[in-house]
Write a protein that holds these residues in place. Structure first.
Motif, PDB file in Angstrom:
ATOM      1  N   SER A   1       0.975  -1.315  -0.158  1.00 52.31           N
ATOM      2  CA  SER A   1       0.134  -0.155  -0.242  1.00 52.31           C
ATOM      3  C   SER A   1       1.062   1.396  -0.012  1.00 52.31           C
ATOM      4  O   SER A   1       1.479   1.552   1.098  1.00 52.31           O
ATOM      5  CB  SER A   1      -0.721   0.059   1.041  1.00 52.31           C
ATOM      6  N   PRO A   2       0.896   1.983  -1.188  1.00 52.71           N
ATOM      7  CA  PRO A   2       1.755   3.151  -0.930  1.00 52.71           C
ATOM      8  C   PRO A   2       1.295   4.394  -0.097  1.00 52.71           C
ATOM      9  O   PRO A   2       2.124   5.118   0.497  1.00 52.71           O
ATOM     10  CB  PRO A   2       1.290   3.748  -2.509  1.00 52.71           C
ATOM     11  N   GLU A   3      -0.179   4.393   0.285  1.00 54.12           N
ATOM     12  CA  GLU A   3      -0.595   5.224   1.579  1.00 54.12           C
ATOM     13  C   GLU A   3      -0.156   4.819   2.672  1.00 54.12           C
ATOM     14  O   GLU A   3       0.465   5.608   3.244  1.00 54.12           O
ATOM     15  CB  GLU A   3      -1.979   5.043   1.425  1.00 54.12           C
ATOM     16  N   VAL A   4       0.081   3.471   3.248  1.00 57.23           N
ATOM     17  CA  VAL A   4       0.680   3.086   4.287  1.00 57.23           C
ATOM     18  C   VAL A   4       2.202   3.276   4.089  1.00 57.23           C
ATOM     19  O   VAL A   4       2.836   3.914   5.316  1.00 57.23           O
ATOM     20  CB  VAL A   4       0.324   1.541   4.596  1.00 57.23           C
ATOM     21  N   ALA A   5       2.868   2.979   2.990  1.00 59.54           N
ATOM     22  CA  ALA A   5       4.327   3.328   2.962  1.00 59.54           C
ATOM     23  C   ALA A   5       4.694   4.756   3.164  1.00 59.54           C
ATOM     24  O   ALA A   5       5.631   5.180   3.887  1.00 59.54           O
ATOM     25  CB  ALA A   5       4.732   3.026   1.646  1.00 59.54           C
ATOM     26  N   ALA A   6       3.716   5.566   2.746  1.00 59.05           N
ATOM     27  CA  ALA A   6       4.054   7.014   2.913  1.00 59.05           C
ATOM     28  C   ALA A   6       3.945   7.625   4.306  1.00 59.05           C
ATOM     29  O   ALA A   6       4.851   8.425   4.802  1.00 59.05           O
ATOM     30  CB  ALA A   6       3.040   7.783   2.109  1.00 59.05           C
TER      31      ALA A   6
END
Length: 189
Positions: free
Chosen positions: A107-112
């Protein structure tokens, strides 16, 4: 008239729901219900689920103090600071930490969102490197040292999360550091 639900109460609810359901499956409705507010209020206050998670992570990391700006000459004291911090974090938020670590890969959101706590790990790396340069610790990649140090704390939190019947007490930070140093002190000293 009902009192206003604090941001911290919403953060707690969000982190619990995410720990149980994962970030992608955790709905804003479920988070709002857990916090005792309606979904419209959640969006008005936090705009998006990603922003809510970001603020919840910031709010919770700010609640744990980790002063690593000036590592000293006492390797045990510095490692105890690190283990104490992560022990508190995993005892209080271990479920969500493990969930977010797993989901960040997909998940790019979680990684960010997890980019901010990554800066904390860079401070830990600097402390480990300091003690490696002083000859107090075996030289290896700092993150390897970190995971060897924190592994027992993380595994106890994970075991209790997976097996609700687990009766292990939380890890004793002093015992963790003592055992770690038995196998990771530099032989050159």
């Amino acid at each position: 008239m009902a009192s206003r639900v604090t941001d911290q109460a919403v953060y707690d609810a969000a982190l619990e729901v995410i720990a149980e359901q994962g970030y992608e499956r955790a709905t804003t409705r479920a988070i709002a219900d857990a916090a005792g507010i309606n979904e419209a209020t959640l969006f008005r206050r936090f705009v998006s689920k990603e922003n809510l998670l970001r603020q919840a992570v910031r709010g919770n990391f700010a609640g744990f103090s980790l002063d690593l700006d000036a590592p000293g000459d006492d390797v045990a004291a510095d490692l105890l600071t690190i283990v104490g911090y992560y022990s508190s974090l995993y005892e209080r938020r271990g479920g969500v930490v493990l969930t977010l670590m797993r989901e960040a890969k997909f998940s790019p959101e979680v990684a960010a969102v997890l980019a901010e706590p990554e800066s904390l790990l860079e401070k830990v790396d600097a402390v480990i490197l300091h003690h490696q340069r002083r000859g107090a610790l075996v030289v290896e990649p700092p993150r390897h040292t970190f995971f060897a140090l924190i592994g027992p704390v993380m595994m106890r939190a994970l075991a209790r999360r997976v097996d609700r019947r687990a009766t292990q007490a939380p890890a004793d930070p002093e015992a963790v550091v003592r055992r770690f140093l038995d196998g990771h002190r530099s032989l050159e000293r």
